[in-house]
Design an enzyme around this catalytic site. Sequence first.
Site, PDB file in Angstrom:
ATOM      1  N   ASP A   1       0.854  -1.184   0.000  1.00 17.14           N
ATOM      2  CA  ASP A   1       0.000   0.000   0.000  1.00 17.14           C
ATOM      3  C   ASP A   1       0.890   1.234   0.000  1.00 17.14           C
ATOM      4  O   ASP A   1       1.875   1.276   0.734  1.00 17.14           O
ATOM      5  CB  ASP A   1      -0.815  -0.017   1.308  1.00 17.14           C
ATOM      6  CG  ASP A   1      -2.267   0.310   1.111  1.00 17.14           C
ATOM      7  OD1 ASP A   1      -2.553   1.371   0.555  1.00 17.14           O
ATOM      8  OD2 ASP A   1      -3.103  -0.502   1.544  1.00 17.14           O
TER       9      ASP A   1
ATOM     10  N   ASP B   1     -12.763  -1.453   4.625  1.00 14.84           N
ATOM     11  CA  ASP B   1     -13.517  -0.230   4.905  1.00 14.84           C
ATOM     12  C   ASP B   1     -15.026  -0.441   4.849  1.00 14.84           C
ATOM     13  O   ASP B   1     -15.775   0.500   5.112  1.00 14.84           O
ATOM     14  CB  ASP B   1     -13.162   0.869   3.878  1.00 14.84           C
ATOM     15  CG  ASP B   1     -11.717   1.350   4.002  1.00 14.84           C
ATOM     16  OD1 ASP B   1     -11.190   1.336   5.126  1.00 14.84           O
ATOM     17  OD2 ASP B   1     -11.135   1.722   2.975  1.00 14.84           O
TER      18      ASP B   1
ATOM     19  N   GLU C   1      -7.049   3.263  -5.626  1.00 14.04           N
ATOM     20  CA  GLU C   1      -8.304   3.365  -4.865  1.00 14.04           C
ATOM     21  C   GLU C   1      -8.940   4.695  -5.284  1.00 14.04           C
ATOM     22  O   GLU C   1      -8.596   5.748  -4.761  1.00 14.04           O
ATOM     23  CB  GLU C   1      -8.033   3.354  -3.358  1.00 14.04           C
ATOM     24  CG  GLU C   1      -9.338   3.281  -2.576  1.00 14.04           C
ATOM     25  CD  GLU C   1      -9.272   3.929  -1.194  1.00 14.04           C
ATOM     26  OE1 GLU C   1     -10.121   3.593  -0.358  1.00 14.04           O
ATOM     27  OE2 GLU C   1      -8.404   4.786  -0.947  1.00 14.04           O
TER      28      GLU C   1
ATOM     29  N   ASP D   1      -3.543   4.559  -2.096  1.00 13.28           N
ATOM     30  CA  ASP D   1      -4.605   5.034  -1.210  1.00 13.28           C
ATOM     31  C   ASP D   1      -5.190   6.354  -1.735  1.00 13.28           C
ATOM     32  O   ASP D   1      -4.430   7.224  -2.189  1.00 13.28           O
ATOM     33  CB  ASP D   1      -4.000   5.247   0.190  1.00 13.28           C
ATOM     34  CG  ASP D   1      -5.051   5.436   1.264  1.00 13.28           C
ATOM     35  OD1 ASP D   1      -5.903   4.545   1.409  1.00 13.28           O
ATOM     36  OD2 ASP D   1      -5.008   6.467   1.963  1.00 13.28           O
TER      37      ASP D   1
HETATM   38  C1  NOJ Z   1      -8.630   4.568   2.368  1.00 14.96           C
HETATM   39  C2  NOJ Z   1      -8.248   3.401   3.223  1.00 14.96           C
HETATM   40  O1  NOJ Z   1      -8.721   2.222   2.638  1.00 14.96           O
HETATM   41  C3  NOJ Z   1      -8.858   3.650   4.583  1.00 14.96           C
HETATM   42  O2  NOJ Z   1      -8.757   2.534   5.421  1.00 14.96           O
HETATM   43  C4  NOJ Z   1      -8.168   4.858   5.180  1.00 14.96           C
HETATM   44  O3  NOJ Z   1      -8.787   5.176   6.411  1.00 14.96           O
HETATM   45  C5  NOJ Z   1      -8.276   6.058   4.255  1.00 14.96           C
HETATM   46  N1  NOJ Z   1      -7.997   5.742   2.881  1.00 14.96           N
HETATM   47  C6  NOJ Z   1      -7.316   7.141   4.665  1.00 14.96           C
HETATM   48  O4  NOJ Z   1      -5.999   6.740   4.388  1.00 14.96           O
END
Ligand code: NOJ
Length: 517
Positions: free
Chosen positions: A98, A319, A257, A199
């Site tokens: 990541d 998430d 993402e 991210d």
């Molecule tokens: C997306 C991540 O998947 C999540 O877990 C995180 O809290 C936020 N980005 C901030 O980095």
Amino acid sequence: MTSPWWRSAVILQIYVRSFADSDGDGLGDLSGIRSRLPYVKELGVDGIWLTPFYPSPGADHGYDVSDYVDVDPQFGTLDDFDALLAEAHGLGLRVIVDIVPNHTSSEHRWFRNARSRADHPDRARYAFRPGRDGGPPNNWTSAFGGSAWTLDEESGEYYLHFFAPEQPDLDWHHPDVRADFEDILRFWLDRGVDGFRIDVAHALFKARDLHDMHEPDPRPLFGDWLTALQQPELHPLYRSWRKLADEYDGERMFVGEIVIADQVELSRYVRPDELQLAFNFTFLHERWDAEALRITIDRTRDAFDAVGASASWVLENHDVTRLPTRYGGGVGGRRPARAAALLLLALPGAAFVYAGQELGLEEVEIPADLRQDPIFFRTNGERAGRDGCRVPIPWSDGPPAFGFTTGEPWLPMPGSWVDQSVTAQQSNPASSLALYRAALALRHGSAALRAGSFTWRESPPGTLVFERTSAGETIVCAVNLEAEHLELPEGELLLASESVTGNRLRQANAAWTRVVV
Ligand code: NOJ
């Protein structure tokens, strides 16, 4: 395997804190993951994505990075990382890490410097601004609740954080930020990683005017309304990252993402010289509804085909609420979740499976006093947050730790998981784990499933039937979402989400059949 490998890969997402603990502190770690690689291999995926394991104060469980080129002692050392990578590669598994470029931890040395004095050069790496009318500089809200600005008492200016105040946003217009992240990418590429999950990849640059944004109420799951994000500067940035990664051998890759619903906009990030993959969150959030899913699948395919990219299908991650729970929970939620697994793994493109999804785990209700997610605290408990999908993996035995740790798991594991542990499911041919293993083995051995053409077949309302075809072989995927029953397509029955009687698929069931042509 199809070339390049990522076009049709299945990646297991490992939430590092929750996979396997090697040292008894109740938190998963890199050596724990290493010890479970044989399980990953046997599952039949092509690789793993590791959530952040870098030094971090843990305000957002690792998504607040205080050093991008090291390992947090809670999770191990760089040597442990190298050993994990070498062993994974030895087993033929790819490893994606990541990268968190939108924000650092407030404990990162750049931010500490930035706060130390108003004229420190590192201050320009972040977005510090004077307030407006006695409040924050604009109306932006944090994805975790509350304002996206926090007052820096010392200087009287506010700093921007789209997530928690402990996650200050970087200013990507600053050339040093860009240069430093190139070094960070190289650091991990030199070590041998196969790629990166980026991210909040749509958020790095903010519109220079920091204009107010109109936030719909309730705040949508998707970020299309965030007009100050998704800036045009992202595309040249990702082109430069792609070039950088292409200097390395072994088809290194990026998956973004990008949390937007507009598939055409999304596909712009995966044009041939940009990122290779981008998660399809519209598919993830779609209801268990044949028409809605068909539309999403078509929109995705149209948009991604138009730029020659592979789609990335995903149903769960760290998430979102676990799938069987989103589908209603209990047996009524588990049945469609099993059927959805066969849909997921038959669609053309790459697929991501979140560890525990293959076990059919449900969301766990965590008592308020044990909750850890900043979302819970920043919304005063109004939003439960994401702890319920992050509960550690039940490997064996029973409560309280199910073989995950010899200590106390960082989140409580439900006693009812006895039948859902890996050991219990391994010996049960009707288990969710057995279904995933069988599906992945079939996919692995079938050029049609991995790379074949895709065609819808006509089917009754409430059902989805499509075929994947490649030289000499057609695999038909039939999903009965909500019809009374669905005639099983002709051919050899390869796999069904539940046992099939006669040649009819019951509601909330899916099957794959094979026709040799
Ligand atoms: C997306 C991540 O998947 C999540 O877990 C995180 O809290 C936020 N980005 C901030 O980095």
